[in-house]
Write a protein that holds these residues in place. Structure first.
Motif, short mmCIF file in Angstrom:
data_model
loop_
_atom_site.label_atom_id
_atom_site.label_comp_id
_atom_site.label_asym_id
_atom_site.label_seq_id
_atom_site.Cartn_x
_atom_site.Cartn_y
_atom_site.Cartn_z
N GLY A 43 0.67 -1.25 -0.06
CA GLY A 43 -0.08 0.12 -0.20
C GLY A 43 0.88 1.33 -0.09
O GLY A 43 0.38 2.32 0.06
N ILE A 44 2.25 1.32 -0.39
CA ILE A 44 3.13 2.34 -0.32
C ILE A 44 2.98 2.73 -1.77
O ILE A 44 3.45 1.92 -2.70
N ASP A 45 3.11 4.01 -2.24
CA ASP A 45 3.19 4.63 -3.44
C ASP A 45 4.41 4.14 -3.98
O ASP A 45 5.37 4.48 -3.47
N GLU A 46 4.26 3.74 -5.36
CA GLU A 46 5.34 3.31 -5.92
C GLU A 46 6.41 4.16 -6.03
O GLU A 46 7.73 4.02 -6.02
N PRO A 47 6.28 5.57 -6.42
CA PRO A 47 7.37 6.32 -6.62
C PRO A 47 8.13 6.90 -5.19
O PRO A 47 9.38 6.65 -5.19
N LEU A 48 7.35 6.69 -4.11
CA LEU A 48 7.96 6.98 -2.74
C LEU A 48 8.99 5.61 -2.50
O LEU A 48 9.97 5.78 -1.86
N VAL A 49 8.50 4.26 -2.80
CA VAL A 49 9.13 3.36 -2.47
C VAL A 49 10.46 3.44 -3.49
O VAL A 49 11.49 2.97 -2.98
N SER A 50 10.44 3.47 -4.67
CA SER A 50 11.26 3.60 -5.36
C SER A 50 12.65 4.41 -5.17
O SER A 50 13.54 4.11 -4.86
N ARG A 51 12.22 5.69 -4.86
CA ARG A 51 12.88 6.55 -4.31
C ARG A 51 13.67 6.29 -2.90
O ARG A 51 15.01 6.48 -2.88
N PHE A 52 13.03 5.79 -2.10
CA PHE A 52 13.33 5.38 -0.75
C PHE A 52 14.54 4.14 -1.16
O PHE A 52 15.65 4.20 -0.60
N ILE A 53 14.24 3.27 -2.03
CA ILE A 53 15.25 2.07 -2.13
C ILE A 53 16.36 2.56 -2.93
O ILE A 53 17.55 2.26 -2.63
N ARG A 54 16.12 3.44 -4.03
CA ARG A 54 17.40 3.96 -4.70
C ARG A 54 18.32 4.58 -3.48
O ARG A 54 19.46 4.59 -3.86
N ALA A 55 17.71 5.26 -2.67
CA ALA A 55 18.44 6.09 -1.74
C ALA A 55 19.17 5.07 -0.82
O ALA A 55 20.23 5.47 -0.49
N GLN A 56 18.51 4.22 -0.52
CA GLN A 56 19.39 3.19 0.39
C GLN A 56 20.50 2.57 -0.52
O GLN A 56 21.60 2.39 0.25
#
Length: 140
Positions: A43-56
Motif C-alpha cells: 500500500g505504499i506509493d510506487e514513486p516513494l518506494v522507488s526513491r527510498f530504495i534507490r537512496a538506500q
C-alpha cells in the motif's frame, strides 16, 4: 535503515576479497523492482518506494566506496574471512522487507506525520510560533 547501512562495510569487504566492483547495475535494478512491487502490495506509493530504495542503495554504495578507498590508502583490512556476499545480500533483503513492512504499518507516512505535527503546533495557543505571529490576537 542504520542496521542496513552498517552491513555496507561487510559487503565492501566481501566485494574487495572477490575483486568485485561496488556497483552492480543489474542487481540494483532487480532489487529496486522487487522492493518497489513489494511496497506497492503493502500500500505504499510506487514513486516513494522507488526513491527510498534507490537512496538506500546509493548510501550503501557510497559507504562501500569509502571503505575501499580507505583500504587502498593503507587502512588495515578487517580481520578474518569476509562473509559470503549472497549471505549478506539475504540479510539486506530481509532488512529492506522489514523496513517496508514497518512503513506500511505506520498510520501516516513520515511527511504526513510531520505535517500533522506542524499544523498542531501552529494552532496550539501555547505555541511560540502562534504567540510570535500574533495570530491569536488578530481580529478575525
Amino acid at each position: 535503515m542504520a542496521g542496513r547501512l552498517e552491513l555496507a562495510r561487510d559487503v565492501a569487504w566481501a566485494k574487495w576479497a572477490d575483486g568485485l566492483p561496488v556497483r552492480d547495475p543489474a542487481r540494483e535494478a532487480a532489487v529496486i523492482e522487487k522492493l518497489t512491487r513489494q511496497g506497492e502490495v503493502a500500500g505504499i506509493d510506487e514513486p516513494l518506494v522507488s526513491r527510498f530504495i534507490r537512496a538506500q542503495i546509493e548510501a550503501s554504495c557510497l559507504e562501500q566506496e569509502a571503505w575501499m578507498g580507505k583500504w587502498r590508502k593503507g587502512t588495515p583490512l578487517p580481520a578474518g574471512e569476509p562473509l559470503a556476499l549472497d549471505i549478506l545480500r539475504k540479510r539486506i533483503d530481509r532488512m529492506s522487507s522489514l523496513l517496508l513492512a514497518e512503513w506500511a504499518a505506520a498510520p501516516n507516512t513520515p511527511r504526513s506525520a510531520a505535517r500533522q505535527r506542524f499544523l498542531k503546533s501552529v494552532t496550539d495557543p501555547r505555541s511560540a510560533t502562534v504567540a510570535a505571529s500574533g495570530f491569536l490576537d488578530a481580529d478575525l
